[in-house]
Design a protein around this motif. Sequence first.
Motif, PDB file in Angstrom:
ATOM      1  N   GLY A  55      -7.447 -26.376  13.741  1.00 23.89           N
ATOM      2  CA  GLY A  55      -8.149 -24.933  13.770  1.00 23.89           C
ATOM      3  C   GLY A  55      -9.580 -24.768  14.275  1.00 23.89           C
ATOM      4  N   MET A  56     -10.030 -23.627  14.036  1.00 23.41           N
ATOM      5  CA  MET A  56     -11.318 -23.550  14.579  1.00 23.41           C
ATOM      6  C   MET A  56     -12.061 -22.764  13.573  1.00 23.41           C
ATOM      7  N   VAL A  57     -13.085 -22.861  13.102  1.00 25.79           N
ATOM      8  CA  VAL A  57     -14.246 -22.160  12.163  1.00 25.79           C
ATOM      9  C   VAL A  57     -15.359 -21.737  12.913  1.00 25.79           C
ATOM     10  N   GLU A  58     -15.620 -20.240  13.043  1.00 26.56           N
ATOM     11  CA  GLU A  58     -16.944 -19.769  13.401  1.00 26.56           C
ATOM     12  C   GLU A  58     -17.558 -19.326  12.310  1.00 26.56           C
ATOM     13  N   ILE A  59     -18.958 -19.208  12.468  1.00 32.64           N
ATOM     14  CA  ILE A  59     -19.771 -18.579  11.387  1.00 32.64           C
ATOM     15  C   ILE A  59     -21.045 -17.667  12.161  1.00 32.64           C
ATOM     16  N   TRP A  60     -21.365 -16.612  11.695  1.00 34.23           N
ATOM     17  CA  TRP A  60     -22.431 -15.794  11.973  1.00 34.23           C
ATOM     18  C   TRP A  60     -23.127 -15.226  10.866  1.00 34.23           C
ATOM     19  N   PRO A 114     -32.639   0.380   2.406  1.00 32.31           N
ATOM     20  CA  PRO A 114     -33.530  -1.000   2.069  1.00 32.31           C
ATOM     21  C   PRO A 114     -33.260  -1.317   0.626  1.00 32.31           C
ATOM     22  N   GLU A 115     -33.338  -0.438  -0.209  1.00 36.21           N
ATOM     23  CA  GLU A 115     -33.116  -0.898  -1.690  1.00 36.21           C
ATOM     24  C   GLU A 115     -31.611  -1.474  -2.121  1.00 36.21           C
ATOM     25  N   ALA A 116     -30.827  -1.284  -1.188  1.00 38.14           N
ATOM     26  CA  ALA A 116     -29.386  -1.834  -1.415  1.00 38.14           C
ATOM     27  C   ALA A 116     -29.077  -3.110  -0.555  1.00 38.14           C
ATOM     28  N   MET A 117     -29.328  -4.236  -0.906  1.00 42.32           N
ATOM     29  CA  MET A 117     -29.424  -5.475  -0.140  1.00 42.32           C
ATOM     30  C   MET A 117     -28.082  -6.027  -0.554  1.00 42.32           C
ATOM     31  N   GLN A 118     -27.338  -6.832   0.568  1.00 38.61           N
ATOM     32  CA  GLN A 118     -26.295  -7.768   0.242  1.00 38.61           C
ATOM     33  C   GLN A 118     -27.018  -8.915  -0.154  1.00 38.61           C
ATOM     34  N   ALA A 119     -25.999  -9.730  -1.001  1.00 38.68           N
ATOM     35  CA  ALA A 119     -26.287 -11.152  -1.210  1.00 38.68           C
ATOM     36  C   ALA A 119     -26.625 -11.924   0.008  1.00 38.68           C
ATOM     37  N   PRO A 120     -27.353 -12.912   0.137  1.00 40.16           N
ATOM     38  CA  PRO A 120     -27.177 -13.735   1.219  1.00 40.16           C
ATOM     39  C   PRO A 120     -25.935 -14.528   1.599  1.00 40.16           C
ATOM     40  N   HIS A 121     -25.408 -14.253   2.634  1.00 37.43           N
ATOM     41  CA  HIS A 121     -23.875 -14.699   2.762  1.00 37.43           C
ATOM     42  C   HIS A 121     -23.778 -15.207   4.218  1.00 37.43           C
ATOM     43  N   ILE A 122     -22.744 -15.899   4.582  1.00 34.18           N
ATOM     44  CA  ILE A 122     -22.460 -16.252   6.033  1.00 34.18           C
ATOM     45  C   ILE A 122     -21.051 -15.735   6.249  1.00 34.18           C
ATOM     46  N   MET A 123     -20.750 -14.841   7.411  1.00 38.87           N
ATOM     47  CA  MET A 123     -19.684 -14.376   7.860  1.00 38.87           C
ATOM     48  C   MET A 123     -18.883 -15.745   8.466  1.00 38.87           C
ATOM     49  N   VAL A 124     -17.491 -15.676   8.159  1.00 37.89           N
ATOM     50  CA  VAL A 124     -16.784 -16.812   8.584  1.00 37.89           C
ATOM     51  C   VAL A 124     -15.748 -16.279   9.116  1.00 37.89           C
ATOM     52  N   SER A 125     -15.171 -16.793  10.258  1.00 36.07           N
ATOM     53  CA  SER A 125     -13.698 -16.513  11.168  1.00 36.07           C
ATOM     54  C   SER A 125     -12.819 -17.957  10.983  1.00 36.07           C
ATOM     55  N   VAL A 126     -11.905 -17.910  10.829  1.00 33.53           N
ATOM     56  CA  VAL A 126     -10.902 -19.089  10.951  1.00 33.53           C
ATOM     57  C   VAL A 126      -9.773 -18.628  11.977  1.00 33.53           C
ATOM     58  N   PHE A 127      -9.567 -19.512  13.117  1.00 31.31           N
ATOM     59  CA  PHE A 127      -8.377 -19.244  13.994  1.00 31.31           C
ATOM     60  C   PHE A 127      -7.430 -20.542  13.758  1.00 31.31           C
ATOM     61  N   MET A 128      -6.334 -20.294  13.935  1.00 30.08           N
ATOM     62  CA  MET A 128      -5.418 -21.604  13.842  1.00 30.08           C
ATOM     63  C   MET A 128      -4.047 -21.162  14.535  1.00 30.08           C
ATOM     64  N   ARG A 129      -3.098 -22.234  14.709  1.00 30.65           N
ATOM     65  CA  ARG A 129      -1.880 -21.998  15.189  1.00 30.65           C
ATOM     66  C   ARG A 129      -1.043 -21.069  14.222  1.00 30.65           C
ATOM     67  N   GLY A 130      -0.265 -20.254  14.589  1.00 34.92           N
ATOM     68  CA  GLY A 130       0.551 -19.571  13.514  1.00 34.92           C
ATOM     69  C   GLY A 130       0.088 -18.233  13.242  1.00 34.92           C
ATOM     70  N   MET A 139     -18.994 -16.653   3.038  1.00 38.96           N
ATOM     71  CA  MET A 139     -19.217 -17.732   2.127  1.00 38.96           C
ATOM     72  C   MET A 139     -20.620 -16.947   1.479  1.00 38.96           C
ATOM     73  N   TYR A 140     -20.506 -17.092  -0.073  1.00 37.88           N
ATOM     74  CA  TYR A 140     -21.810 -16.814  -0.631  1.00 37.88           C
ATOM     75  C   TYR A 140     -22.291 -18.113  -1.269  1.00 37.88           C
TER      76      TYR A 140
END
Length: 192
Positions: A55-60, A114-130, A139-140
């Motif tokens: 597989g392959m994992v990407e983060i942003w 600005p008063e509505a903030m998201q918690a610190p997080h990392i966006m993750v995409s996973v690619f794989m066969r099938g 990921m929080y």
Amino acid sequence: MLYATASQTVGPYLHIGLAGLDCVDLTADAPELASHRIVIEGRVIDGRGDPVPDGMVEIWQANPAGRYRHPDDQRELRLTAGFTGFGRVPTGPNGEFRFVTVKPGAVPDADGKPEAMQAPHIMVSVFMRGLVKHVATRMYFPDEVAANASDRVLALVPESRRGTLIASDDGSGTLRWNVVLQGDGETVFFDI
């Protein structure tokens, strides 16, 4: 006459042409972040509980100030020289992946208030066969209890499944977080 073409899955050759674009250490070109580095390790596991070795994992992610290196983010927050916020790694023989990065800052909620903030997080995409299309998740951070409790995206997830999106801290500066594709403990995925 036009005919529909067959669906194609992501693999098994998803690494061809992408290997040169791997980025394990997001801080490598940003020396000012050296003292803020964290390690994120985990595994990608399929519905039978077996590792996904191809597989392959990407983060942003945003930088520590909460700003993305993207033209749409025009907020007057400092960018970090050399930090793109993007990483990509192939999974290893046991489905393992590893990133060196920094904890991102909070970012504004989708409504831009600005008063509505998201918690610190990392966006993750996973690619794989099938997979016909990659899967996307977040990921929080385990030390952001109050921010996680007020995050509107995390609040959309049933409470019993929120833990699949929160990493665990082993106390050594390494965060552990697995991606479970199906079955017991399945990671929550989002439509994008």
